[in-house]
Design a protein around this motif. Structure first.
Motif, PDB file in Angstrom:
ATOM      1  N   ILE A  60     -18.574  10.489  42.446  1.00  0.00           N
ATOM      2  CA  ILE A  60     -17.751  11.600  41.980  1.00  0.00           C
ATOM      3  C   ILE A  60     -17.321  11.337  40.542  1.00  0.00           C
ATOM      4  O   ILE A  60     -16.780  10.261  40.242  1.00  0.00           O
ATOM      5  N   GLU A  61     -17.560  12.288  39.663  1.00  0.00           N
ATOM      6  CA  GLU A  61     -17.186  12.148  38.259  1.00  0.00           C
ATOM      7  C   GLU A  61     -15.680  12.419  38.080  1.00  0.00           C
ATOM      8  O   GLU A  61     -15.086  13.202  38.830  1.00  0.00           O
ATOM      9  N   GLN A 103     -10.377  19.660  40.153  1.00  0.00           N
ATOM     10  CA  GLN A 103      -9.682  19.901  41.416  1.00  0.00           C
ATOM     11  C   GLN A 103      -8.167  19.917  41.202  1.00  0.00           C
ATOM     12  O   GLN A 103      -7.449  20.760  41.741  1.00  0.00           O
ATOM     13  N   ILE A 104      -7.671  18.977  40.395  1.00  0.00           N
ATOM     14  CA  ILE A 104      -6.242  18.946  40.076  1.00  0.00           C
ATOM     15  C   ILE A 104      -5.845  20.212  39.313  1.00  0.00           C
ATOM     16  O   ILE A 104      -4.785  20.803  39.565  1.00  0.00           O
ATOM     17  N   SER A 105      -6.715  20.639  38.398  1.00  0.00           N
ATOM     18  CA  SER A 105      -6.452  21.857  37.624  1.00  0.00           C
ATOM     19  C   SER A 105      -6.328  23.069  38.527  1.00  0.00           C
ATOM     20  O   SER A 105      -5.450  23.920  38.339  1.00  0.00           O
ATOM     21  N   LEU A 133      -6.355   9.571  34.607  1.00  0.00           N
ATOM     22  CA  LEU A 133      -7.802   9.498  34.412  1.00  0.00           C
ATOM     23  C   LEU A 133      -8.188   9.542  32.938  1.00  0.00           C
ATOM     24  O   LEU A 133      -9.286   9.125  32.566  1.00  0.00           O
ATOM     25  N   ASP A 134      -7.311  10.079  32.090  1.00  0.00           N
ATOM     26  CA  ASP A 134      -7.619  10.258  30.672  1.00  0.00           C
ATOM     27  C   ASP A 134      -7.312   8.960  29.919  1.00  0.00           C
ATOM     28  O   ASP A 134      -6.158   8.584  29.751  1.00  0.00           O
ATOM     29  N   VAL A 169      -7.672  12.952  46.126  1.00  0.00           N
ATOM     30  CA  VAL A 169      -8.609  13.992  45.680  1.00  0.00           C
ATOM     31  C   VAL A 169     -10.023  13.429  45.602  1.00  0.00           C
ATOM     32  O   VAL A 169     -10.992  14.086  46.004  1.00  0.00           O
ATOM     33  N   ARG A 170     -10.155  12.213  45.095  1.00  0.00           N
ATOM     34  CA  ARG A 170     -11.483  11.599  45.007  1.00  0.00           C
ATOM     35  C   ARG A 170     -12.119  11.476  46.391  1.00  0.00           C
ATOM     36  O   ARG A 170     -13.286  11.817  46.593  1.00  0.00           O
TER      37      ARG A 170
END
Length: 375
Positions: free
Chosen positions: A37-38, A45-47, A98-99, A134-135
């Motif tokens: 999963i990227e 998904q969070i967005s 993640l960023d 989520v992942r």
């Protein structure tokens, strides 16, 4: 934990107990774990939840001026993933762990005053439970979509159980993301919004500050105008209008049109609307329509329809018809303007003297040369 890592047992999300897995279940668990999963998929998904769900991030702000007349829409961004195509000059940019571009508070402060100066930065806390959930949910989804379920009934039951797990994971992740917003830091214009207020109030404060920093000439509008106000301008029997209404905005529009007329003989209404809806103005269409109509009735602008000049006095056009040039889209697309040159006072004086001596006319409704001639 060792047994979980080795896929011998599994945490049951519904009652928070652990269950031993059969060999077949262990195979499915192992296959799900190995799905790739990227980070961008997790961010998207969070967005979907933060911007499209029931969170406080709706991407719009009602500016507290003239009874909420001005609504500013913001683009939405999570990490390096835009949720929609770029449509608005300002952005709400949510940054998750993640960023990797943001490591500390200094990074946020520098970015918000530099490359992200047109954005409100929302820094979610470094906790990553919701990201892991989520992942895992996306891994289950990818596994289900890429593996046929028609092997046997027992296999289908096991896959359905994983689908149920996916639903529970996303439900828990959504709760944690809502909690993460409450603990998020908000940055704008090189500063952090320091407040004990709710996330929604801190976000609103940042949005207002960003609007103030960019739409610096919005305060030139001090009176809300409507289509009726435009029609009143062209009514010969109208009551007097407060000349202080939107005076700075009228001057700003005139100055810009003078500059534009140096390169273009006629400036279209379409280009005027585009310019003055944007930064640094932020005016509504009604604002701009009234400003143009006021400059026309003041004799400051010539107006043209389909390239032909329109004289508001001598062409016998009703006030309602004149108003529709400005307010009806099918008409205003063919409307253009030109700044009238300033007439020297001595020339106006001479015309008045000639009119008085030859035509016995001693009063005029306007100092505009063409309108004086038409009278």
């Amino acid at each position: 934990t060792i047994l979980v890592n080795q896929e011998f047992v599994e945490n049951n999300l519904s009652d928070k107990t652990y269950e031993f897995l059969t060999d077949a279940e262990q195979d499915i668990t192992r296959d799900i774990k190995n799905q790739q999963i990227e980070s961008g998929d997790i961010s998207r998904q969070i967005s979907d939840y933060l911007f499209e769900g029931k969170s406080a991030l709706n991407g719009a702000y009602s500016y507290p001026k003239l009874n909420g007349r001005y609504i500013f829409n913001f683009d939405k961004k999570i990490d390096n993933v835009d949720s929609v195509q770029h449509r608005n000059p300002l952005t709400v940019h949510v940054v998750t762990p993640l960023d990797g571009d943001f490591q500390n508070e200094t990074d946020f402060l520098q970015a918000s005053s530099g490359i992200e100066s047109n954005a409100v930065l929302v820094a979610l806390p470094a906790t990553s439970d919701y990201i892991d959930q989520v992942r895992r949910a996306l891994k289950i989804e990818h596994f289900v979509n890429t593996n046929p379920t028609g092997r046997d009934e027992r296999y289908k039951i096991m896959v359905d159980a994983r689908q149920g797990e996916r639903v529970q994971l996303l439900k828990q992740a959504n709760i944690q993301m809502t909690n993460a917003l409450d603990d998020a830091d908000v940055y704008v214009g090189g500063r952090k919004i320091e407040s004990e207020a709710s996330f929604k109030n801190r976000l609103d404060a940042a949005m207002k500050l960003l609007i103030d920093n960019n739409y610096r000439k919005l305060d030139y509008i001090n009176a809300a105008k409507s289509e009726k106000d435009i029609q009143d301008l062209f009514d010969p029997d109208r009551l007097s209008i407060d000349e202080g209404d939107n005076r700075q905005a009228l001057d700003a529009l005139t100055d810009w049109l003078i500059q534009e007329n140096q390169n273009n003989t006629h400036v279209t209404m379409t280009s005027i609307l585009s310019k003055f809806r944007g930064i640094p103005y932020g005016y509504t269409e009604e604002d701009i329509e009234w400003l143009l109509a006021k400059l026309v009735t003041d004799g400051k602008l010539k107006m043209f329809f389909n390239g032909s000049p329109i004289n508001t006095l001598s062409d016998g056009i009703s006030s309602k018809a004149m108003t529709e040039f400005f307010t009806k889209k099918q008409k205003r697309t063919n409307l253009a303007f030109q700044v009238r040159p300033e007439i020297p006072a001595n020339k106006i004086k001479k015309m008045r003297e000639v009119a008085a001596e030859v035509f016995d006319k001693k009063t005029f409704d306007s100092d505009n040369e063409e309108q004086m001639v038409s009278e």
